[in-house]
Design an enzyme around this catalytic site. Structure first.
Site, short mmCIF file in Angstrom:
data_model
loop_
_atom_site.label_atom_id
_atom_site.label_comp_id
_atom_site.label_asym_id
_atom_site.label_seq_id
_atom_site.Cartn_x
_atom_site.Cartn_y
_atom_site.Cartn_z
N ARG A 118 3.45 0.14 13.10
CA ARG A 118 3.22 -1.18 12.51
C ARG A 118 3.39 -1.08 10.99
O ARG A 118 2.67 -0.32 10.33
CB ARG A 118 1.81 -1.66 12.86
CG ARG A 118 1.45 -2.96 12.18
CD ARG A 118 0.10 -3.53 12.64
NE ARG A 118 -0.15 -4.76 11.90
CZ ARG A 118 -1.20 -4.99 11.12
NH1 ARG A 118 -2.17 -4.09 10.99
NH2 ARG A 118 -1.33 -6.12 10.46
N TYR A 161 -13.24 -2.37 12.27
CA TYR A 161 -13.68 -1.11 11.66
C TYR A 161 -15.15 -0.80 11.86
O TYR A 161 -15.54 0.35 12.00
CB TYR A 161 -13.40 -1.13 10.14
CG TYR A 161 -11.93 -1.03 9.81
CD1 TYR A 161 -11.13 -2.17 9.76
CD2 TYR A 161 -11.34 0.20 9.57
CE1 TYR A 161 -9.77 -2.08 9.48
CE2 TYR A 161 -10.00 0.30 9.28
CZ TYR A 161 -9.22 -0.84 9.24
OH TYR A 161 -7.89 -0.74 8.96
N HIS A 189 1.25 -9.22 4.70
CA HIS A 189 0.07 -8.37 4.51
C HIS A 189 -0.32 -8.43 3.03
O HIS A 189 -0.28 -7.45 2.31
CB HIS A 189 0.37 -6.94 4.97
CG HIS A 189 -0.85 -6.13 5.30
ND1 HIS A 189 -1.05 -5.50 6.52
CD2 HIS A 189 -1.94 -5.82 4.56
CE1 HIS A 189 -2.21 -4.85 6.51
NE2 HIS A 189 -2.77 -5.02 5.32
N GLU A 238 -5.08 -10.49 8.77
CA GLU A 238 -6.43 -10.79 8.29
C GLU A 238 -6.52 -11.98 7.36
O GLU A 238 -6.83 -11.85 6.17
CB GLU A 238 -7.02 -9.55 7.59
CG GLU A 238 -7.08 -8.33 8.48
CD GLU A 238 -7.88 -7.18 7.85
OE1 GLU A 238 -8.24 -7.28 6.67
OE2 GLU A 238 -8.16 -6.21 8.57
N GLU A 258 -5.40 -2.51 14.06
CA GLU A 258 -5.97 -1.56 13.09
C GLU A 258 -7.35 -1.13 13.55
O GLU A 258 -8.13 -1.93 14.05
CB GLU A 258 -6.15 -2.18 11.69
CG GLU A 258 -4.90 -2.29 10.87
CD GLU A 258 -5.16 -2.90 9.50
OE1 GLU A 258 -6.26 -2.70 8.92
OE2 GLU A 258 -4.27 -3.60 9.02
N ASN A 270 -7.98 -6.41 14.22
CA ASN A 270 -8.36 -5.30 13.35
C ASN A 270 -9.88 -5.18 13.38
O ASN A 270 -10.59 -6.17 13.23
CB ASN A 270 -7.96 -5.55 11.89
CG ASN A 270 -6.45 -5.49 11.67
OD1 ASN A 270 -5.69 -5.22 12.61
ND2 ASN A 270 -6.04 -5.74 10.44
N GLN A 305 0.80 -1.22 0.00
CA GLN A 305 0.00 0.00 0.00
C GLN A 305 0.84 1.28 0.00
O GLN A 305 0.34 2.33 -0.39
CB GLN A 305 -0.97 0.00 1.19
CG GLN A 305 -2.01 -1.12 1.07
CD GLN A 305 -2.97 -1.15 2.25
OE1 GLN A 305 -2.68 -1.75 3.28
NE2 GLN A 305 -4.12 -0.50 2.12
C1 GBH Z 1 -7.84 -3.71 6.53
O1 GBH Z 1 -8.78 -4.58 6.03
C2 GBH Z 1 -6.52 -3.98 5.88
O2 GBH Z 1 -5.67 -4.70 6.74
C3 GBH Z 1 -5.84 -2.75 5.39
O3 GBH Z 1 -4.78 -3.08 4.56
C4 GBH Z 1 -6.85 -1.86 4.72
O4 GBH Z 1 -6.26 -0.76 4.09
C5 GBH Z 1 -7.82 -1.40 5.77
O5 GBH Z 1 -8.39 -2.47 6.42
C6 GBH Z 1 -8.96 -0.56 5.24
O6 GBH Z 1 -9.79 -1.33 4.43
O7 GBH Z 1 -15.38 -3.83 -1.00
O8 GBH Z 1 -17.28 -4.84 0.07
O9 GBH Z 1 -15.55 -6.23 -0.88
C7 GBH Z 1 -10.07 -4.43 6.61
C8 GBH Z 1 -10.99 -5.37 5.98
C9 GBH Z 1 -11.05 -5.62 3.63
C10 GBH Z 1 -12.89 -4.69 4.84
C11 GBH Z 1 -11.68 -5.16 2.35
C12 GBH Z 1 -13.50 -4.27 3.57
C13 GBH Z 1 -13.69 -4.68 1.23
C14 GBH Z 1 -15.14 -4.99 1.30
N1 GBH Z 1 -11.48 -4.80 4.74
N2 GBH Z 1 -13.11 -5.11 2.49
S1 GBH Z 1 -15.89 -4.98 -0.26
#
Ligand code: GBH
Length: 524
Positions: A115, A349, A160, A205, A414, A347, A58
């Site tokens: 990290r 969100y 990652h 993850e 995260e 992690n 990234q």
């Molecule tokens: C993390 O994943 C990652 O570890 C990190 O690299 C990333 O930048 C960060 O979160 C923010 O996303 O588009 O509906 O298919 C968190 C898990 C993975 C959740 C990707 C959302 C896409 C859903 N995320 N996922 S969708």
């Protein structure tokens, strides 16, 4: 507010959801702020780890620099229409050439930890230890030295998502030999970098690797030919590879290097869509059990959980298969995997509302879980469709981990929020998100006795958000991509996070605590 059955001569009345809602309004005599939304004042443990995170693909760029091999994300991004706007990580934030700049912004944030992840193909271009790329190792040596000189402790993720393409060419995670390849790579990293690293994370993850990489195919390597079986095989090999890396560290390096090593799992929190329906509670539980438990149960409790095993076996047999699509661990493997953790890396969100759905003959991870999820319409939107602001879920998830997995020390590896569209450095929505989420962590720690050791904000700077490209921005620092120097520009949230770190939490404003009027760096 009540449904009347006009076909029944007794005309029975059944309350609709609105009846329950109005009942609560009357009971509360209005809309008092719920207790769990009130701010709690207090602070974290003295040695709390305040961190921010990034990952190699990234931010690094330098995709072919100095002998680096290609990763599955290099290939994926260079395939048409895999990433929004056909963005690629060839240069990304150019962190490969900007160690000084990156350490400078970390110092500005005043984090105690950082990290980051190692790009496996940068250090081992073909994935194997037959050919070591010293230039790649050198980059991480320099980064570690710069961090330590700034008194910032590294937290290093080995994987990652950027698998060497050379390994994928032999089946990647689907090939059992993956376990040994990962162990050798981990061994080399402990040997060459381990004297400078006290926190290691094997995998970031795993569910994303298994499900998005080899299930739906929205992530590299983009395989979607066997969503009924491939994710489970990938997950199985990944768990074994994690365990082997943990054992190498434990047997060969722990005594001398004295660090900690574990895995980072991600999960949404899930509530029942209808809080008056038992089936929705069961569905909500399955969400977390499939998301987190798939990996946490073998590593913390031993073997896959009964809920996961039973559902996949039952659905496999019902479809006429001779055995479950979920691979089985042998008794020796169960023992070898169980206990391979020094902390719980989490992690998190967002949260979801769940209800059960029968997917019929469809065979996939989602169908096995048998759940559909939606969001509560009162949760605030962000720059990512999947991410809604629901801070209470983090506290609940922390409590779930405490209860289900033996009260482990937890490092939140995260948590964060995005925006998209027009650039506005005054990111008050990010301050709001961090304040509310971190305050829920404080409640878990102070009120519920959850053993939280650290918090990591995603992300240090705007970067390549995987399939969403550069369109969704999670950073404390905005990266101006129209300037070839890719300058890192602080957003308002830098100031906010620095203050939380300085206060080690949220002191009562009445207390006049010195950290509150501390002379933190002011962005504007
Ligand atoms: C993390 O994943 C990652 O570890 C990190 O690299 C990333 O930048 C960060 O979160 C923010 O996303 O588009 O509906 O298919 C968190 C898990 C993975 C959740 C990707 C959302 C896409 C859903 N995320 N996922 S969708």
């Amino acid at each position: 507010m009540h449904h009347v059955d006009f076909t029944n001569p007794d005309r029975p009345r059944t309350p609709k959801y609105s009846a329950h809602f109005y009942y609560n309004v009357i009971k509360d005599n209005g809309f008092p702020m719920p207790d769990d939304e009130k701010m709690l004042y207090g602070h974290f443990r003295e040695d709390f780890m305040w961190s921010t995170a990034s990952s190699a693909y990234q931010i690094e760029g330098g995709w072919r620099a100095d002998g680096k091999g290609l990763s599955i994300w290099d290939k994926f991004a260079h395939s048409p229409s895999r990433i929004l706007n056909d963005d690629v990580g060839d240069i990304a934030c150019d962190s490969y050439n900007k160690i000084e700049e990156d350490v400078a912004i970390l110092k500005q944030l005043k984090v105690s930890h950082y990290r980051f992840s190692i790009s496996w193909p940068r250090v081992l271009p073909d994935g194997t230890i037959n050919h070591i790329n010293e230039a790649g190792i050198n980059y991480y040596q320099k980064l570690l030295n710069a961090l330590l000189a700034a008194n910032i402790q590294p937290q290093v993720t080995l994987y990652h998502w950027d698998l060497p393409q050379a390994i994928e060419d032999y089946g990647g995670f689907l090939n059992d030999s993956f376990v040994k390849l990962f162990r050798d790579y981990a061994d080399l990293m402990f040997d060459r970098l381990g004297s400078k690293v006290k926190i290691w994370i094997t995998f970031n993850e795993p569910i994303m690797v298994a499900n998005h990489g080899y299930g739906f195919g929205g992530f590299a390597p983009g395989i979607n030919s066997g969503p009924d079986t491939l994710p489970y095989i990938v997950g199985h090999n990944l768990i074994k590879a994690h365990a082997e890396a943990w054992h190498v560290y434990n047997d060969k390096y722990r005594a001398k290097q004295n660090g900690k090593i574990s895995i980072t799992l991600n999960s949404d929190w899930s509530e029942p869509r209808n809080p008056y329906r038992q089936e929705d509670y069961d569905a909500a539980r399955r969400v977390v059990e499939f998301y987190l438990g798939w990996f946490a149960h073998p590593i913390f409790n031993g073997d896959y959980s009964e809920i996961v095993k039973t559902r996949i076996r039952d659905r496999s047999l019902a479809a006429g298969l001779p055995h479950s699509r979920l691979p089985e661990f042998t008794p020796e493997e169960i023992k070898r995997v169980k206990g391979t953790h020094d902390f719980f890396g989490l992690n998190h969100y967002t949260s979801v509302l769940a209800f059960p759905v029968d997917y019929g003959d469809d065979a996939s991870f989602d169908a096995d879980k048998g759940v559909v999820t939606v969001s509560d319409r009162v949760w605030l939107d962000t720059g990512s469709v999947w991410l809604k602001v629901a801070p209470f879920g983090l506290r609940k998830l922390l409590n779930f981990i405490k209860e289900q997995y033996g009260n482990p020390p937890i490092i939140i590896t995260e948590n964060g929020v995005s925006e998209k569209g027009t650039v506005d450095l005054n990111d008050v929505h990010r301050n709001y998100y961090y304040e509310k989420y971190i305050n829920q962590v404080l409640k878990a720690y102070l009120l519920d006795g959850v053993d939280v050791r650290g918090y990591t904000a995603w992300s240090l700077m705007d970067n390549l958000e995987w399939a969403a490209g550069f369109s969704e921005r999670f950073g404390f620092f905005y990266v101006n991509r129209s300037d070839p120097n890719l300058p890192r520009v602080p957003k308002n949230s830098v100031n906010f996070y620095t203050k939380v770190i300085k206060c080690n939490g949220f002191p009562d404003p009445e207390s006049g605590h010195e950290c509150l009027n501390a002379d933190v760096f002011n962005v504007f």
